[in-house]
Design a protein around this motif. Structure first.
Motif, PDB file in Angstrom:
ATOM      1  N   THR A  68       0.665  -1.340  -0.207  1.00 41.21           N
ATOM      2  CA  THR A  68      -0.030  -0.007  -0.277  1.00 41.21           C
ATOM      3  C   THR A  68       1.078   1.320  -0.361  1.00 41.21           C
ATOM      4  O   THR A  68       0.243   2.148  -0.922  1.00 41.21           O
ATOM      5  CB  THR A  68      -1.370   0.041   1.253  1.00 41.21           C
ATOM      6  OG1 THR A  68      -1.904  -1.544   1.232  1.00 41.21           O
ATOM      7  CG2 THR A  68      -2.162   0.584   1.073  1.00 41.21           C
ATOM      8  N   GLY A  89      -7.686   0.404   8.833  1.00 38.64           N
ATOM      9  CA  GLY A  89      -7.224   0.286   7.185  1.00 38.64           C
ATOM     10  C   GLY A  89      -7.653  -1.064   6.951  1.00 38.64           C
ATOM     11  O   GLY A  89      -7.524  -2.333   7.914  1.00 38.64           O
ATOM     12  N   GLU A 114      -7.701   6.365  14.620  1.00 36.66           N
ATOM     13  CA  GLU A 114      -7.878   6.764  13.547  1.00 36.66           C
ATOM     14  C   GLU A 114      -8.292   8.446  12.660  1.00 36.66           C
ATOM     15  O   GLU A 114      -8.596   9.384  13.907  1.00 36.66           O
ATOM     16  CB  GLU A 114      -9.166   6.478  12.444  1.00 36.66           C
ATOM     17  CG  GLU A 114      -9.236   5.237  11.614  1.00 36.66           C
ATOM     18  CD  GLU A 114      -8.254   5.689  10.403  1.00 36.66           C
ATOM     19  OE1 GLU A 114      -7.647   4.134   9.520  1.00 36.66           O
ATOM     20  OE2 GLU A 114      -8.454   6.359   9.982  1.00 36.66           O
ATOM     21  N   ALA A 150     -12.907   4.857   8.047  1.00 36.64           N
ATOM     22  CA  ALA A 150     -12.134   4.169   8.752  1.00 36.64           C
ATOM     23  C   ALA A 150     -12.499   3.977  10.434  1.00 36.64           C
ATOM     24  O   ALA A 150     -13.398   3.270  11.096  1.00 36.64           O
ATOM     25  CB  ALA A 150     -11.133   4.120   8.620  1.00 36.64           C
TER      26      ALA A 150
END
Ligand code: 3DD
Length: 423
Positions: free
Chosen positions: A157, A221, A242, A247
């Motif tokens: 990612t 995530g 977060e 999310a």
């Protein structure tokens, strides 16, 4: 240090090759998708003439990918993408099989980049990355290699985020395939792989009881969600932190508590960072933590836990066990850091299980095939793999598990796009 022209590989201990072969054979028995691809392409050798430089954790699963690339005709050289994730026995086995591998556990920064440079000595036509260190090295230190390179791939990612930013700034010089963005990579590797392997690393480094503990996950995530899922399964009370509203909302609806890290630092027993961002745990957090708090990271880079901040508060430290260092603060509180803040799943354990890496690396294999086939026609930029590949890869996986799917009838297929009638 000597150059690669004088050496074909550099590993910690070549005598570990037999042990490495057993590990790789074990992984091969649980990676049916890659093995099916190997059987299919060993005959036609579609990667013949390709020189692949890889920079990706040297694990038993990566060795299966390397063997499959070589079986399909590619010449392969390899370095590790993290100084603490190389399995020295696997590296020895690969060297013994003629792979130009430059990797050993515990490299320093100079050795890390020296190893990458050795893989570039043979002027690759394709680069294969996990965290973009190799492609960055080509762009910033070896631009002379651009004339040979058709394209590259990126596994993770954070690496894809960086390469997209580079492309947006017009700095990327060749096409890259975002392997991470394939559904059969991110929705399995990032969730189920990271969830299990991160807990594996924590338990190997500490052997603490997870049941009843306040388990703080920074970043909800795909990776953080996987960690939360598995920690809950072990009886932990999960707290998520977060910066992204959607999310955080997912974490709430998944049954986690959600709060700021300033609040979580006071109550957490275990902290794992999975954000891809730097400075997630800093001085004020360590100052609030309970005596005995354990912190670790499962993000790709080791910037999420600010160790310099912790060391400023430390009056003494000692290594309690492999990958577990105790830092004692002035008031006697002790904080434990696992794997020096590097990714705990690979530094303190073996990374994700073979079964999920099977699909991640089937996507890597297909990315190399796509670049060899049509890389010259792909424009500079970050590209996706064809979505059909996901169904193909998942289909091979399911048949290897003896699982069969239903099929839509022709009438049902027609119905799916029929707009002549409502309910
Ligand atoms: N990664 C995790 N486990 C791995 C293993 N067993 N072999 C090689 C690499 C491994 C890293 C992956 O999570 C990679 O897909 C990522 O960094 O996203």
């Amino acid at each position: 240090m000597t150059t690669a022209t004088e050496m074909k590989f550099k590993v910690a201990d070549p005598s570990l090759a037999d042990e490495g072969r057993l590990l790789i054979d074990w992984a091969e028995s649980r990676m049916p998708v890659l093995m099916a691809l190997r059987e299919k392409f060993a005959k036609t050798q579609p990667l013949k003439g390709m020189r692949i430089a890889g920079c990706l954790h040297v694990t038993k699963e990566t060795a299966v990918l390397i063997r499959t690339l070589a079986a399909a005709g590619a010449e392969v050289t390899w370095s590790g993408c993290n100084p603490l994730s190389t399995n020295d026995a696997v590296a020895a086995a690969l060297a013994d099989e003629g792979i130009g591998i430059f990797a050993w556990y515990g490299q320093n920064v100079e050795e890390f980049y020296w190893s990458i440079d050795r893989t570039l000595d043979f002027k690759p036509t394709l680069t294969l990355d996990d965290g973009a260190d190799l492609i960055f090295r080509v762009h910033f230190e070896h631009p002379d290699l651009f004339e040979h390179i058709i394209g590259g791939s990126e596994e993770t990612t954070t690496g894809v985020h960086r390469l997209r930013a580079m492309a947006a700034d017009g700095k990327l010089r060749y096409p890259v395939i975002a392997v991470n963005d394939a559904e059969t990579k991110w929705d399995f590797d990032n969730v189920y792989g990271t969830g299990q392997s991160s807990l594996d690393g924590i338990l190997r480094a500490t052997s603490v009881l997870l049941a009843g503990k306040n388990f703080v996950v920074a970043g909800y995530g795909h990776c953080g969600k996987g960690c939360a899922l598995r920690a809950k399964g072990m009886g932990s009370k999960v707290i998520a932190t977060e910066v992204k509203a959607t999310a955080a909302l997912k974490a709430m609806l998944d049954g986690c508590d959600v709060m700021t890290m300033d609040e979580a630092a006071k109550v957490g027993d275990l902290f794992i960072t999975a954000t891809g961002m730097k400075d997630i745990l800093v001085k004020r957090h360590f100052e609030s933590m309970k005596d005995g708090a354990i912190v670790c990271n499962t993000g790709h880079y080791d910037c999420e836990i600010n160790l310099e901040d912790l060391k400023e508060l430390t009056v003494s430290s000692r290594e309690m066990r492999d990958n577990c260092v105790e830092y004692t603060l002035a008031d006697g509180r002790r904080i434990y850091v696992l794997a020096d803040g590097r990714l705990v799943n690979l530094a303190a354990a073996e990374g994700h299980p073979s079964e999920v890496m099977d699909m991640s690396f089937a996507n890597q294999f297909q990315a190399m095939m796509m670049l060899a086939r049509e890389g010259k026609d792909l424009g500079v930029g970050v590209h996706e793999l064809p979505v059909e590949l996901d169904q193909e890869i998942a289909g091979i996986k399911l048949s290897a598990m003896g699982v069969h799917l239903d099929q839509l009838t022709p009438e049902q297929v027609a119905y799916a796009t029929d707009y002549s009638q409502g309910t």
